[in-house]
Scaffold this motif. Sequence first.
Motif, PDB file in Angstrom:
ATOM      1  N   VAL A   7       0.875  -1.169   0.000  1.00 60.22           N
ATOM      2  CA  VAL A   7       0.000   0.000   0.000  1.00 60.22           C
ATOM      3  C   VAL A   7       0.913   1.219   0.000  1.00 60.22           C
ATOM      4  N   LEU A   8       0.767   2.054  -1.038  1.00 60.57           N
ATOM      5  CA  LEU A   8       1.665   3.192  -1.232  1.00 60.57           C
ATOM      6  C   LEU A   8       0.882   4.487  -1.383  1.00 60.57           C
ATOM      7  N   THR A   9       1.399   5.554  -0.774  1.00 56.36           N
ATOM      8  CA  THR A   9       0.905   6.903  -1.021  1.00 56.36           C
ATOM      9  C   THR A   9       1.998   7.623  -1.806  1.00 56.36           C
ATOM     10  N   PRO A  10       1.748   8.826  -2.284  1.00 60.31           N
ATOM     11  CA  PRO A  10       2.794   9.528  -3.034  1.00 60.31           C
ATOM     12  C   PRO A  10       4.088   9.748  -2.242  1.00 60.31           C
ATOM     13  N   ASP A  11       4.001   9.784  -0.911  1.00 54.00           N
ATOM     14  CA  ASP A  11       5.200  10.103  -0.140  1.00 54.00           C
ATOM     15  C   ASP A  11       5.726   8.998   0.772  1.00 54.00           C
ATOM     16  N   ARG A  12       5.030   7.843   0.845  1.00 54.28           N
ATOM     17  CA  ARG A  12       5.552   6.794   1.719  1.00 54.28           C
ATOM     18  C   ARG A  12       4.915   5.436   1.438  1.00 54.28           C
ATOM     19  N   VAL A  13       5.583   4.411   1.944  1.00 59.69           N
ATOM     20  CA  VAL A  13       5.058   3.051   1.885  1.00 59.69           C
ATOM     21  C   VAL A  13       4.285   2.822   3.180  1.00 59.69           C
ATOM     22  N   ILE A  14       2.997   2.555   3.064  1.00 59.20           N
ATOM     23  CA  ILE A  14       2.158   2.341   4.245  1.00 59.20           C
ATOM     24  C   ILE A  14       2.370   0.939   4.790  1.00 59.20           C
ATOM     25  N   CYS A  15       2.346  -0.041   3.907  1.00 58.82           N
ATOM     26  CA  CYS A  15       2.653  -1.402   4.333  1.00 58.82           C
ATOM     27  C   CYS A  15       3.136  -2.215   3.145  1.00 58.82           C
ATOM     28  N   SER A  16       3.965  -3.174   3.450  1.00 56.68           N
ATOM     29  CA  SER A  16       4.470  -4.119   2.463  1.00 56.68           C
ATOM     30  C   SER A  16       4.544  -5.446   3.196  1.00 56.68           C
ATOM     31  N   VAL A  76      -1.473  -1.312  -4.159  1.00 54.90           N
ATOM     32  CA  VAL A  76      -2.520  -0.319  -3.928  1.00 54.90           C
ATOM     33  C   VAL A  76      -1.860   1.059  -3.898  1.00 54.90           C
ATOM     34  N   LEU A  77      -2.267   1.922  -4.822  1.00 52.63           N
ATOM     35  CA  LEU A  77      -1.760   3.294  -4.893  1.00 52.63           C
ATOM     36  C   LEU A  77      -2.894   4.221  -4.484  1.00 52.63           C
ATOM     37  N   VAL A  78      -2.686   4.958  -3.402  1.00 48.20           N
ATOM     38  CA  VAL A  78      -3.763   5.798  -2.873  1.00 48.20           C
ATOM     39  C   VAL A  78      -3.280   7.216  -2.612  1.00 48.20           C
ATOM     40  N   ASN A  79      -4.237   8.132  -2.558  1.00 48.87           N
ATOM     41  CA  ASN A  79      -3.932   9.526  -2.258  1.00 48.87           C
ATOM     42  C   ASN A  79      -3.502   9.695  -0.807  1.00 48.87           C
ATOM     43  N   ASP A  80      -4.197   9.020   0.088  1.00 46.58           N
ATOM     44  CA  ASP A  80      -3.918   9.134   1.515  1.00 46.58           C
ATOM     45  C   ASP A  80      -4.548   7.941   2.224  1.00 46.58           C
ATOM     46  N   VAL A  81      -4.121   7.700   3.451  1.00 48.79           N
ATOM     47  CA  VAL A  81      -4.687   6.627   4.268  1.00 48.79           C
ATOM     48  C   VAL A  81      -4.901   7.127   5.689  1.00 48.79           C
ATOM     49  N   GLU A  82      -5.741   6.400   6.393  1.00 45.79           N
ATOM     50  CA  GLU A  82      -5.905   6.584   7.833  1.00 45.79           C
ATOM     51  C   GLU A  82      -5.703   5.217   8.444  1.00 45.79           C
ATOM     52  N   GLU A  83      -4.685   5.089   9.261  1.00 43.68           N
ATOM     53  CA  GLU A  83      -4.446   3.809   9.906  1.00 43.68           C
ATOM     54  C   GLU A  83      -5.240   3.765  11.210  1.00 43.68           C
ATOM     55  N   LEU A  84      -5.981   2.696  11.388  1.00 47.50           N
ATOM     56  CA  LEU A  84      -6.783   2.535  12.600  1.00 47.50           C
ATOM     57  C   LEU A  84      -5.922   1.895  13.674  1.00 47.50           C
ATOM     58  N   VAL A  85      -5.690   2.625  14.738  1.00 49.61           N
ATOM     59  CA  VAL A  85      -4.879   2.091  15.824  1.00 49.61           C
ATOM     60  C   VAL A  85      -5.760   1.869  17.049  1.00 49.61           C
ATOM     61  N   ALA A  86      -6.301   2.927  17.576  1.00 47.28           N
ATOM     62  CA  ALA A  86      -7.168   2.817  18.750  1.00 47.28           C
ATOM     63  C   ALA A  86      -8.299   3.829  18.605  1.00 47.28           C
ATOM     64  N   VAL A  87      -9.386   3.379  18.039  1.00 42.59           N
ATOM     65  CA  VAL A  87     -10.543   4.246  17.839  1.00 42.59           C
ATOM     66  C   VAL A  87     -11.647   3.768  18.768  1.00 42.59           C
ATOM     67  N   GLU A  88     -12.210   4.695  19.513  1.00 46.93           N
ATOM     68  CA  GLU A  88     -13.311   4.367  20.415  1.00 46.93           C
ATOM     69  C   GLU A  88     -14.621   4.315  19.632  1.00 46.93           C
ATOM     70  N   LEU A  89     -15.471   3.370  19.974  1.00 52.81           N
ATOM     71  CA  LEU A  89     -16.760   3.218  19.308  1.00 52.81           C
ATOM     72  C   LEU A  89     -17.597   4.483  19.436  1.00 52.81           C
TER      73      LEU A  89
END
Length: 133
Positions: A7-16, A76-89
């Motif tokens: 998963v890649l954005t224009p400025d970084r690798v999100i995951c490989s 996956v080439l995307v504009n931006d991502v939001e990584e879910l770490v700890a989100v309260e319901l």
Amino acid sequence: MVMDIRVLTPDRVICSTTADEVILPGLTGQVGVLDGHATLITALDTGLLRIKLADKWTPIILCGGLAEIDRNRVTVLVNDVEELVAVELSEATKELEKATSAIENAETSKARLDASVELKKATARLEGINYLS
């Protein structure tokens, strides 16, 4: 057998990483990818990407983009991502209500479009919470 996913954005690798299964948020619905999937390039909508490895799902919110599936490799080439770490319901539910209200109260087409993107993100956050446990 596992496949590779990046998963890649224009400025970084999100995951490989590797995955047993991937579910992408396509423009016309979800696209499930398993080992041996046919070659495909597809547009992605704002929504939840799910990566499964060894019975554990990892959710990532994508903000539009493209996916290429080729020979057990998903890119996956995307504009931006939001990584879910700890989100309260409760927090995710409030964001969904706020986004729904913003669409209902939008006075211009641009405001409605911006609000619809926020609604998709809020919906994906709420859906992604199920995969964090």
